[in-house]
Write a protein that holds these residues in place. Structure first.
Motif, PDB file in Angstrom:
ATOM      1  N   ASP A 104     -28.129  17.303   7.394  1.00 25.21           N
ATOM      2  CA  ASP A 104     -27.192  17.278   8.522  1.00 25.21           C
ATOM      3  C   ASP A 104     -26.615  15.884   8.722  1.00 25.21           C
ATOM      4  OD1 ASP A 104     -27.622  19.937   8.970  1.00 25.21           O
ATOM      5  OD2 ASP A 104     -29.069  19.645  10.594  1.00 25.21           O
ATOM      6  N   GLY A 105     -27.437  14.856   8.510  1.00 29.34           N
ATOM      7  CA  GLY A 105     -26.940  13.492   8.644  1.00 29.34           C
ATOM      8  C   GLY A 105     -25.890  13.159   7.601  1.00 29.34           C
ATOM      9  N   ILE A 106     -26.115  13.603   6.359  1.00 28.35           N
ATOM     10  CA  ILE A 106     -25.140  13.341   5.294  1.00 28.35           C
ATOM     11  C   ILE A 106     -23.853  14.116   5.545  1.00 28.35           C
ATOM     12  CG2 ILE A 106     -24.698  13.666   2.833  1.00 28.35           C
ATOM     13  CD1 ILE A 106     -27.649  13.106   2.338  1.00 28.35           C
ATOM     14  N   THR A 107     -23.988  15.359   6.014  1.00 31.34           N
ATOM     15  CA  THR A 107     -22.806  16.173   6.298  1.00 31.34           C
ATOM     16  C   THR A 107     -21.942  15.531   7.377  1.00 31.34           C
ATOM     17  OG1 THR A 107     -24.059  18.164   5.708  1.00 31.34           O
ATOM     18  CG2 THR A 107     -22.018  18.475   6.956  1.00 31.34           C
ATOM     19  N   SER A 108     -22.564  14.830   8.307  1.00 33.15           N
ATOM     20  CA  SER A 108     -21.819  14.228   9.409  1.00 33.15           C
ATOM     21  C   SER A 108     -21.013  13.005   8.986  1.00 33.15           C
ATOM     22  CB  SER A 108     -22.771  13.830  10.537  1.00 33.15           C
ATOM     23  OG  SER A 108     -23.658  12.795  10.111  1.00 33.15           O
ATOM     24  N   ILE A 109     -21.265  12.470   7.779  1.00 32.49           N
ATOM     25  CA  ILE A 109     -20.540  11.289   7.302  1.00 32.49           C
ATOM     26  C   ILE A 109     -19.225  11.734   6.681  1.00 32.49           C
ATOM     27  CG2 ILE A 109     -20.594   9.281   5.774  1.00 32.49           C
ATOM     28  CD1 ILE A 109     -23.622   9.396   5.850  1.00 32.49           C
ATOM     29  N   PRO A 110     -18.098  11.254   7.168  1.00 32.51           N
ATOM     30  CA  PRO A 110     -16.813  11.607   6.527  1.00 32.51           C
ATOM     31  C   PRO A 110     -16.770  11.108   5.083  1.00 32.51           C
ATOM     32  CG  PRO A 110     -16.470  10.645   8.706  1.00 32.51           C
ATOM     33  CD  PRO A 110     -17.910  10.417   8.359  1.00 32.51           C
ATOM     34  N   GLY A 111     -16.416  11.997   4.176  1.00 29.76           N
ATOM     35  CA  GLY A 111     -16.413  11.625   2.763  1.00 29.76           C
ATOM     36  C   GLY A 111     -15.453  10.498   2.444  1.00 29.76           C
ATOM     37  N   LEU A 112     -14.256  10.547   3.028  1.00 33.82           N
ATOM     38  CA  LEU A 112     -13.276   9.501   2.755  1.00 33.82           C
ATOM     39  C   LEU A 112     -13.761   8.146   3.256  1.00 33.82           C
ATOM     40  CD1 LEU A 112     -10.500   8.738   1.689  1.00 33.82           C
ATOM     41  CD2 LEU A 112      -9.534   9.350   3.921  1.00 33.82           C
ATOM     42  N   LEU A 113     -14.400   8.129   4.412  1.00 33.83           N
ATOM     43  CA  LEU A 113     -14.938   6.877   4.943  1.00 33.83           C
ATOM     44  C   LEU A 113     -16.017   6.323   4.019  1.00 33.83           C
ATOM     45  CD1 LEU A 113     -15.186   4.761   7.172  1.00 33.83           C
ATOM     46  CD2 LEU A 113     -16.783   6.307   8.354  1.00 33.83           C
ATOM     47  N   LEU A 114     -16.866   7.205   3.504  1.00 34.50           N
ATOM     48  CA  LEU A 114     -17.912   6.761   2.594  1.00 34.50           C
ATOM     49  C   LEU A 114     -17.315   6.180   1.318  1.00 34.50           C
ATOM     50  CD1 LEU A 114     -20.927   6.554   2.005  1.00 34.50           C
ATOM     51  CD2 LEU A 114     -20.858   8.888   1.086  1.00 34.50           C
ATOM     52  N   LEU A 115     -16.266   6.823   0.807  1.00 35.73           N
ATOM     53  CA  LEU A 115     -15.602   6.308  -0.387  1.00 35.73           C
ATOM     54  C   LEU A 115     -15.002   4.928  -0.133  1.00 35.73           C
ATOM     55  CD1 LEU A 115     -13.845   9.561  -1.608  1.00 35.73           C
ATOM     56  CD2 LEU A 115     -15.552   8.272  -2.893  1.00 35.73           C
ATOM     57  N   LEU A 116     -14.392   4.745   1.022  1.00 31.33           N
ATOM     58  CA  LEU A 116     -13.819   3.446   1.359  1.00 31.33           C
ATOM     59  C   LEU A 116     -14.904   2.377   1.477  1.00 31.33           C
ATOM     60  CD1 LEU A 116     -11.143   4.505   4.017  1.00 31.33           C
ATOM     61  CD2 LEU A 116     -10.716   3.623   1.717  1.00 31.33           C
ATOM     62  N   MET A 117     -16.031   2.726   2.075  1.00 32.67           N
ATOM     63  CA  MET A 117     -17.132   1.774   2.217  1.00 32.67           C
ATOM     64  C   MET A 117     -17.663   1.352   0.853  1.00 32.67           C
ATOM     65  SD  MET A 117     -19.135   3.565   5.419  1.00 32.67           S
ATOM     66  CE  MET A 117     -20.589   2.555   5.158  1.00 32.67           C
ATOM     67  N   VAL A 118     -17.863   2.317  -0.036  1.00 33.45           N
ATOM     68  CA  VAL A 118     -18.367   2.006  -1.375  1.00 33.45           C
ATOM     69  C   VAL A 118     -17.362   1.164  -2.144  1.00 33.45           C
ATOM     70  CG1 VAL A 118     -19.020   3.015  -3.592  1.00 33.45           C
ATOM     71  CG2 VAL A 118     -19.852   4.038  -1.474  1.00 33.45           C
ATOM     72  N   ASP A 170     -13.839   3.208 -15.407  1.00 32.92           N
ATOM     73  CA  ASP A 170     -12.634   2.849 -14.653  1.00 32.92           C
ATOM     74  C   ASP A 170     -12.734   3.253 -13.182  1.00 32.92           C
ATOM     75  OD1 ASP A 170     -10.978   1.848 -16.936  1.00 32.92           O
ATOM     76  OD2 ASP A 170     -11.328   3.894 -17.621  1.00 32.92           O
ATOM     77  N   GLY A 171     -13.901   3.017 -12.619  1.00 33.35           N
ATOM     78  CA  GLY A 171     -14.139   3.371 -11.226  1.00 33.35           C
ATOM     79  C   GLY A 171     -14.694   4.762 -11.042  1.00 33.35           C
ATOM     80  N   GLY A 172     -14.745   5.546 -12.092  1.00 32.70           N
ATOM     81  CA  GLY A 172     -15.206   6.923 -11.983  1.00 32.70           C
ATOM     82  C   GLY A 172     -16.685   7.051 -11.698  1.00 32.70           C
ATOM     83  N   PHE A 173     -17.489   6.097 -12.156  1.00 33.30           N
ATOM     84  CA  PHE A 173     -18.934   6.214 -11.949  1.00 33.30           C
ATOM     85  C   PHE A 173     -19.285   6.100 -10.474  1.00 33.30           C
ATOM     86  CE2 PHE A 173     -23.190   4.265 -11.679  1.00 33.30           C
ATOM     87  CZ  PHE A 173     -23.916   5.314 -12.218  1.00 33.30           C
ATOM     88  N   LEU A 174     -18.677   5.152  -9.777  1.00 35.59           N
ATOM     89  CA  LEU A 174     -18.942   5.040  -8.342  1.00 35.59           C
ATOM     90  C   LEU A 174     -18.497   6.299  -7.605  1.00 35.59           C
ATOM     91  CD1 LEU A 174     -18.028   1.332  -7.513  1.00 35.59           C
ATOM     92  CD2 LEU A 174     -20.293   2.368  -7.629  1.00 35.59           C
ATOM     93  N   LEU A 175     -17.355   6.856  -8.011  1.00 36.80           N
ATOM     94  CA  LEU A 175     -16.901   8.112  -7.408  1.00 36.80           C
ATOM     95  C   LEU A 175     -17.903   9.230  -7.675  1.00 36.80           C
ATOM     96  CD1 LEU A 175     -13.098   8.031  -8.327  1.00 36.80           C
ATOM     97  CD2 LEU A 175     -14.119   7.594  -6.100  1.00 36.80           C
ATOM     98  N   ALA A 176     -18.459   9.264  -8.886  1.00 41.35           N
ATOM     99  CA  ALA A 176     -19.445  10.297  -9.218  1.00 41.35           C
ATOM    100  C   ALA A 176     -20.690  10.155  -8.346  1.00 41.35           C
ATOM    101  CB  ALA A 176     -19.814  10.206 -10.699  1.00 41.35           C
ATOM    102  N   LEU A 177     -21.116   8.910  -8.101  1.00 43.41           N
ATOM    103  CA  LEU A 177     -22.273   8.694  -7.224  1.00 43.41           C
ATOM    104  C   LEU A 177     -22.007   9.221  -5.817  1.00 43.41           C
ATOM    105  CD1 LEU A 177     -23.481   5.088  -8.181  1.00 43.41           C
ATOM    106  CD2 LEU A 177     -24.518   7.267  -8.811  1.00 43.41           C
ATOM    107  N   VAL A 178     -20.814   8.911  -5.296  1.00 42.07           N
ATOM    108  CA  VAL A 178     -20.482   9.359  -3.943  1.00 42.07           C
ATOM    109  C   VAL A 178     -20.378  10.879  -3.889  1.00 42.07           C
ATOM    110  CG1 VAL A 178     -18.768   9.260  -2.108  1.00 42.07           C
ATOM    111  CG2 VAL A 178     -19.335   7.195  -3.394  1.00 42.07           C
ATOM    112  N   PHE A 179     -19.686  11.469  -4.856  1.00 38.73           N
ATOM    113  CA  PHE A 179     -19.557  12.927  -4.867  1.00 38.73           C
ATOM    114  C   PHE A 179     -20.918  13.606  -5.029  1.00 38.73           C
ATOM    115  CE2 PHE A 179     -15.009  12.259  -6.331  1.00 38.73           C
ATOM    116  CZ  PHE A 179     -14.470  12.669  -5.122  1.00 38.73           C
ATOM    117  N   GLY A 180     -21.778  13.046  -5.874  1.00 44.51           N
ATOM    118  CA  GLY A 180     -23.113  13.607  -6.038  1.00 44.51           C
ATOM    119  C   GLY A 180     -23.913  13.521  -4.760  1.00 44.51           C
ATOM    120  N   PHE A 181     -23.799  12.394  -4.052  1.00 45.48           N
ATOM    121  CA  PHE A 181     -24.520  12.193  -2.792  1.00 45.48           C
ATOM    122  C   PHE A 181     -24.052  13.168  -1.722  1.00 45.48           C
ATOM    123  CE2 PHE A 181     -24.911   9.925   1.315  1.00 45.48           C
ATOM    124  CZ  PHE A 181     -26.292   9.761   1.339  1.00 45.48           C
ATOM    125  N   ILE A 182     -22.769  13.512  -1.756  1.00 39.85           N
ATOM    126  CA  ILE A 182     -22.229  14.438  -0.760  1.00 39.85           C
ATOM    127  C   ILE A 182     -22.490  15.889  -1.137  1.00 39.85           C
ATOM    128  CG2 ILE A 182     -20.092  15.255   0.321  1.00 39.85           C
ATOM    129  CD1 ILE A 182     -18.967  12.441  -0.016  1.00 39.85           C
TER     130      ILE A 182
END
Length: 517
Positions: A332-346, A360-372
């Protein structure tokens, strides 16, 4: 079946007991396995350089990603150790780069060097020089693409054939529930459509360098470091020009003659199956490379999400109580985090760090998408995991003193995996759409340019949708639609094959049932 019962292969009169290993069964009757393996080795040998290069690329990416994360976390407490980790990464990556270059240097049957389509005419209406058998570039390119997909189809068929060889000749049991799943999937037309789409796009990702009429390095990344020859229509002589200059004069911007549409040649004799972009780069090559980066990032993201979802679902279903409550609160805590905000923070946190350059930046995106995404998968399989945890065989395993980890791995995991396959295939489409949306928005999000990304092509072509340069935005958009539809169809087919009673139910109903409990 009793332990000492003898199974007989009625076709070859081969006997073995239930205690025999797979090696013993193959040794006692090697012909089917050897035949299958010989053909498989032959197919691998045809494209060994490409497969080896791709495997080394994956290993290199994994090494860079793991060492990058270690450097970040270790650097918080021991900066000296983090420096040594970075040095180790550089050394290993350099070695892998050398091996990959050597692998790409190996001749393959379907390479651009074997069937080239880059060429030029020496006279008006004359023969082509530099192309395969002197054919027109369009025909030479079409032959190479057809052979690549024929090769992919044969490989897929032979892999499936390997399963039936094992099933017919080397498996102990005459029947398993998996047989019914496979048989139902073979008659599921919608699911077969999904499988075909997945194979088509996976082939794009694996053979992107061979499928394009040109290369990413030559046409997109370093156009002013590469030259090409062409027949000058005014002077009638063969001239040399930088690829970048040729691109500049082959733009598609929807104004009068400033357009190179699908299935056409530009003034330099280059064939463009999907036309060109607003900067004159080949759209087909751009789309093929975009398929590779999109599927790679989505695959890494789903691998991370699946691993976390499996662990969390097994732990919460097996132990219940406060463990289940803790996982629910975490999700529930992870769901409450806006995905776009998390991407901007990372993106801000890793700005300038070399880890941000992996894929080319894809690995960090994969980490964020996996976490969400793991939360969605966990909710989908939590119900089945809770259901199987209440079965009698789980209580029997506990009563015999079996370790909890063994019980979860041997008795619960096989029941959960099919549901992960269903919902995972459907979630991949969401990751691909999100990745394309980030590249469409730009502003430092998504895949870093000039690496091709589908969303960036749509963004470039958006102003020209109603002009003769409609192909720039429409074709990548259709690619996304077809891929996501195929992934959903594949998930539907697997779901109906596993549980025939679910056929015809909606995705929402299935998800609600999976998350119940």
């Amino acid at each position: 079946m009793c332990a000492n019962t003898t199974l007989t292969d009625t076709h070859y009169d081969v006997d073995w007991t239930d205690e025999s290993s797979l090696r013993e069964r193959i040794t006692s009757h090697p012909r089917p396995a050897v035949t299958w393996l010989a053909v498989a080795v032959g197919l691998l040998a045809l494209e060994f350089g490409a497969f080896a290069g791709g495997l080394l690329l994956l290993v290199d990416t994994a090494v860079v990603a793991v060492t990058g994360l270690l450097e970040v976390f270790v650097g918080l407490v021991a900066p000296g150790a983090a420096t040594r980790i970075a040095e180790f990464q550089v050394a290993v990556s350099a070695t892998l780069d050398g091996l990959r270059s050597a692998a790409h240097g190996l001749p393959t049957l379907l390479s651009r060097e074997t069937i080239p389509n880059d060429g030029y005419r020496t006279a008006a209406n004359g023969a082509w020089t530099g192309t395969f058998l002197g054919l027109q570039p369009a025909l030479a390119w079409a032959i190479r693409v057809a052979l690549v997909y024929l090769y992919a189809a044969v490989v897929c068929y032979w892999l499936v054939r390997g399963w039936f060889v094992f099933r017919e000749h080397y498996r102990h049991a005459d029947w398993t529930p998996r047989d019914d799943v496979v048989d139902r999937l073979r008659g599921h037309r919608w699911g077969q459509f999904g499988i075909a789409v997945v194979v088509v796009f996976a082939t794009m990702a694996l053979f992107a360098p061979a499928l394009g009429p040109t290369t990413v390095e030559e046409n997109i990344q370093s156009p002013y470091s590469n030259e090409m020859k062409y027949l000058d229509s005014e002077s009638g002589s063969v001239e040399t020009v930088y690829v970048g200059d040729a691109n500049f004069n082959s733009k598609s911007k929807g104004d009068g003659d400033q357009n190179v549409g699908p299935l056409s040649y530009d003034q330099y004799g280059r064939f463009h199956p999907f036309g060109t972009l607003t900067n004159g780069r080949d759209l087909f090559t751009f789309v093929m490379a975009g398929a590779r980066i999109s599927l790679t990032v989505a695959g890494i993201a789903m691998g991370i999400a699946t691993l976390i979802a499996v662990v969390m679902s097994l732990l919460s279903a097996y132990y219940k109580g406060w463990v289940d409550l803790a996982v629910i609160l975490l999700s529930d805590g992870i769901t409450s985090i806006p995905g776009l905000l998390l991407l901007l923070m990372v993106a801000m946190a890793f700005r300038g760090h070399w880890l941000a350059n992996v894929l080319d930046g894809g690995f960090l995106l994969a980490l964020v998408f996996g976490f969400i995404t793991w939360v969605t998968l966990w909710r989908a399989v939590r119900g089945p995991a809770l259901q199987v945890s209440e079965e009698e065989w789980i209580d029997a395993a506990k009563s015999f003193g079996q370790r909890d980890s063994v019980t979860m791995r041997k008795h619960m995991l096989p029941y959960v995996v099919p549901y992960l396959l269903i919902y995972g295939s459907m979630s991949v489409g969401g990751v691909i759409i999100s990745l394309s949306a980030l590249s469409f928005i730009g502003s430092g999000l998504g895949i870093s340019p000039p690496t091709p990304a589908w969303g960036r092509a749509i963004s470039l072509g958006r102003p020209y949708v109603s002009t003769q340069s409609w192909h720039i935005a429409l074709i990548p958009g259709l690619m996304i639609v077809v891929l996501v539809t195929g992934l959903n169809a594949f998930g539907d087919g697997v779901r109906d094959a596993i549980d025939p009673e679910s056929e015809g139910s909606t995705d929402a109903e299935a998800a609600a049932g999976g998350a119940a409990g």
